[in-house]
Design a protein around this motif. Structure first.
Motif, PDB file in Angstrom:
ATOM      1  N   MET A 228      11.268   3.304  -1.625  1.00 58.95           N
ATOM      2  CA  MET A 228       9.576   2.336  -1.414  1.00 58.95           C
ATOM      3  C   MET A 228      10.109   1.589  -0.388  1.00 58.95           C
ATOM      4  N   LEU A 229       8.570   0.964   0.006  1.00 59.73           N
ATOM      5  CA  LEU A 229       8.406   0.159   2.017  1.00 59.73           C
ATOM      6  C   LEU A 229       9.020  -1.295   1.020  1.00 59.73           C
ATOM      7  N   ARG A 230       8.790  -1.280  -0.087  1.00 61.35           N
ATOM      8  CA  ARG A 230       9.949  -2.656  -0.083  1.00 61.35           C
ATOM      9  C   ARG A 230      11.293  -2.797   0.232  1.00 61.35           C
ATOM     10  N   SER A 231      11.587  -1.763   0.283  1.00 61.12           N
ATOM     11  CA  SER A 231      13.311  -1.391   0.378  1.00 61.12           C
ATOM     12  C   SER A 231      13.101  -1.139   1.998  1.00 61.12           C
ATOM     13  N   SER A 232      12.458  -0.262   2.069  1.00 62.36           N
ATOM     14  CA  SER A 232      13.005   0.426   4.261  1.00 62.36           C
ATOM     15  C   SER A 232      11.967  -0.677   4.654  1.00 62.36           C
ATOM     16  N   LEU A 233      11.234  -1.730   3.929  1.00 64.53           N
ATOM     17  CA  LEU A 233      10.448  -2.567   4.940  1.00 64.53           C
ATOM     18  C   LEU A 233      11.158  -3.989   5.276  1.00 64.53           C
ATOM     19  N   LYS A 234      12.475  -3.451   4.031  1.00 65.23           N
ATOM     20  CA  LYS A 234      12.639  -4.927   3.914  1.00 65.23           C
ATOM     21  C   LYS A 234      13.407  -5.866   5.210  1.00 65.23           C
ATOM     22  N   THR A 235      13.807  -5.202   5.829  1.00 66.63           N
ATOM     23  CA  THR A 235      14.257  -6.169   7.973  1.00 66.63           C
ATOM     24  C   THR A 235      12.968  -6.719   8.074  1.00 66.63           C
ATOM     25  N   LEU A 236      11.799  -6.000   7.932  1.00 66.41           N
ATOM     26  CA  LEU A 236      10.425  -6.596   8.414  1.00 66.41           C
ATOM     27  C   LEU A 236       9.404  -6.890   7.449  1.00 66.41           C
ATOM     28  N   GLY A 237       9.886  -7.851   6.929  1.00 68.00           N
ATOM     29  CA  GLY A 237       9.394  -8.494   5.521  1.00 68.00           C
ATOM     30  C   GLY A 237       9.054  -8.167   4.508  1.00 68.00           C
ATOM     31  N   GLY A 238       9.219  -6.769   3.698  1.00 69.96           N
ATOM     32  CA  GLY A 238       9.357  -6.148   3.066  1.00 69.96           C
ATOM     33  C   GLY A 238       8.221  -6.160   1.766  1.00 69.96           C
ATOM     34  N   ALA A 239       8.272  -6.290   0.471  1.00 72.72           N
ATOM     35  CA  ALA A 239       6.993  -6.717  -0.277  1.00 72.72           C
ATOM     36  C   ALA A 239       6.105  -7.446   0.311  1.00 72.72           C
ATOM     37  N   ALA A 240       6.491  -8.786   1.217  1.00 77.22           N
ATOM     38  CA  ALA A 240       5.176  -9.776   1.659  1.00 77.22           C
ATOM     39  C   ALA A 240       4.318  -9.419   2.908  1.00 77.22           C
ATOM     40  N   LEU A 241       5.012  -8.718   3.327  1.00 80.26           N
ATOM     41  CA  LEU A 241       4.662  -7.314   4.410  1.00 80.26           C
ATOM     42  C   LEU A 241       3.573  -6.395   4.165  1.00 80.26           C
ATOM     43  N   CYS A 242       4.037  -5.971   3.074  1.00 82.84           N
ATOM     44  CA  CYS A 242       3.333  -5.078   2.563  1.00 82.84           C
ATOM     45  C   CYS A 242       1.722  -5.883   2.401  1.00 82.84           C
ATOM     46  N   GLU A 243       2.359  -6.460   0.876  1.00 79.15           N
ATOM     47  CA  GLU A 243       1.244  -7.482   0.864  1.00 79.15           C
ATOM     48  C   GLU A 243       0.149  -7.699   1.552  1.00 79.15           C
ATOM     49  N   ALA A 244       0.773  -8.388   2.226  1.00 79.02           N
ATOM     50  CA  ALA A 244      -0.254  -8.903   3.747  1.00 79.02           C
ATOM     51  C   ALA A 244      -1.436  -7.310   4.443  1.00 79.02           C
ATOM     52  N   ALA A 245      -0.586  -6.794   4.088  1.00 80.64           N
ATOM     53  CA  ALA A 245      -1.086  -5.018   4.621  1.00 80.64           C
ATOM     54  C   ALA A 245      -2.309  -4.407   3.688  1.00 80.64           C
ATOM     55  N   GLY A 246      -1.406  -4.932   2.514  1.00 78.09           N
ATOM     56  CA  GLY A 246      -2.972  -4.545   1.865  1.00 78.09           C
ATOM     57  C   GLY A 246      -2.492  -3.301   1.089  1.00 78.09           C
ATOM     58  N   ILE A 247      -1.350  -3.061   1.158  1.00 81.44           N
ATOM     59  CA  ILE A 247      -0.252  -1.683   1.133  1.00 81.44           C
ATOM     60  C   ILE A 247       0.393  -1.919  -0.242  1.00 81.44           C
ATOM     61  N   GLU A 248       0.743  -0.777  -1.457  1.00 81.86           N
ATOM     62  CA  GLU A 248       1.044  -0.796  -2.119  1.00 81.86           C
ATOM     63  C   GLU A 248       2.716  -0.858  -1.976  1.00 81.86           C
ATOM     64  N   PRO A 249       3.711  -2.251  -2.327  1.00 85.26           N
ATOM     65  CA  PRO A 249       4.996  -2.491  -1.575  1.00 85.26           C
ATOM     66  C   PRO A 249       6.532  -0.923  -2.525  1.00 85.26           C
ATOM     67  N   ASP A 250       4.960  -0.834  -3.508  1.00 84.47           N
ATOM     68  CA  ASP A 250       6.585   0.729  -4.335  1.00 84.47           C
ATOM     69  C   ASP A 250       5.649   2.119  -3.889  1.00 84.47           C
ATOM     70  N   ALA A 251       4.852   1.968  -3.017  1.00 88.58           N
ATOM     71  CA  ALA A 251       4.529   3.508  -2.147  1.00 88.58           C
ATOM     72  C   ALA A 251       5.807   3.999  -1.442  1.00 88.58           C
ATOM     73  N   ARG A 252       5.728   4.702  -0.834  1.00 92.14           N
ATOM     74  CA  ARG A 252       6.768   5.047   0.671  1.00 92.14           C
ATOM     75  C   ARG A 252       5.831   5.896   1.090  1.00 92.14           C
ATOM     76  N   ALA A 253       6.822   6.050   2.391  1.00 94.37           N
ATOM     77  CA  ALA A 253       6.129   5.980   3.912  1.00 94.37           C
ATOM     78  C   ALA A 253       5.708   7.556   3.861  1.00 94.37           C
ATOM     79  N   GLU A 254       5.687   8.418   3.131  1.00 92.82           N
ATOM     80  CA  GLU A 254       5.465   9.740   3.479  1.00 92.82           C
ATOM     81  C   GLU A 254       3.783   9.850   2.983  1.00 92.82           C
ATOM     82  N   VAL A 255       3.310   8.603   1.808  1.00 92.85           N
ATOM     83  CA  VAL A 255       2.082   8.823   1.410  1.00 92.85           C
ATOM     84  C   VAL A 255       0.657   7.816   2.176  1.00 92.85           C
TER      85      VAL A 255
END
Length: 269
Positions: A228-255
């Protein structure tokens, strides 16, 4: 061009063959090279850069076209005398010996220019990234890759081939797969089929700073694409980065589509 010997005769006359270390596979059928040039054009007098011309199959077709200057970048010095035989003295043809990964294209041509090439397999992806993210962007690109790489460039979210190459290429350009070629079309035949991709830069493409952030985000997201993006993007901000971008943190990159990745890049500080 009609007065010249065939490509195979030219290779034999110069005692030349493909070098595996350069990823060389020659396209000797002029009907095929002319079709590729038609797909790349019209050029309306604009310059064209060709990388890795080898024996000059595409070069001959380009010189028959409405291209202005035709600039060849060839790393293998064995082919320079053969390519020089294509020069009719008009000043249209220029041959540059050099590594295309290091060449500064803006110093070779003035104004908008096309790129038309049967790229060496071992550097095709690296060259495409250079042209998409560097300081010089062509007017249009018509490039031959291994079929697998071509499919990665044009893939859509959810496709098996979808990844960071698709996101970056499609953020900068409209990309279409325009031609398939079997391995048997080449000398020597590679182990895989090939395909031609036509790319036209978007008017609303991201600036270079945004592209740098996009490269960081996609490298992290697709480096662990099953997470999930919350994990793969952890070093860049993880869930907080996703939420700032309007992206579901539990989604995967391929979608995530290109627009979503651009929002992630914009949210990256």
């Amino acid at each position: 061009m009609t007065d010249l010997p065939s490509l195979r005769e030219s290779l034999d006359a110069h005692g030349l063959s493909a070098k595996k270390s350069f990823g060389q596979h020659f396209l000797l059928d002029l009907n095929v090279t002319r079709k590729i040039v038609r797909l790349a054009g019209p050029f309306d007098g604009r310059s064209v850069i060709e990388v890795g011309p080898g024996p000059g199959g595409l070069t001959r077709a380009l010189l028959e076209s409405d291209a202005g200057r035709v600039v060849l970048v060839e790393k293998d010095p064995r082919f320079l005398p053969l390519l020089a035989e294509l020069d009719d003295g008009s000043g249209r043809l220029e041959i540059v010996e050099g590594d295309a990964l290091k060449v500064r294209e803006a110093e070779l041509v003035e104004g908008p220019a096309h790129l038309v090439s049967n790229l060496p397999y071992n550097v095709g992806t690296a060259l495409l990234i250079k042209w998409l993210t560097g300081p010089w962007l062509p007017y249009a690109l018509t490039l031959m890759f291994q079929k697998e790489v071509a499919e990665r460039i044009v893939a859509a979210p959810g496709d098996d081939a979808y990844g960071r190459l698709a996101v970056i290429a499609q953020a900068v350009c409209e990309a279409r797969l325009v031609m398939h070629l079997p391995a048997a079309a080449f000398t020597p035949p590679p182990k895989v089929a090939s395909a031609v991709v036509h790319l036209v830069p978007r008017a609303d493409r991201p600036d270079r700073e945004t592209l740098k952030r996009l490269e960081r985000v996609t490298a992290a997201a697709f480096g662990q694409r099953r997470k999930m993006l919350r994990s793969s993007l952890k070093t860049l901000g993880g869930a907080a980065l996703c939420e700032a971008a309007g992206i579901e943190p539990d989604a995967r990159a391929e979608v995530i589509d290109g627009a979503g990745f651009l929002r992630l890049a914009a949210a990256l500080t």
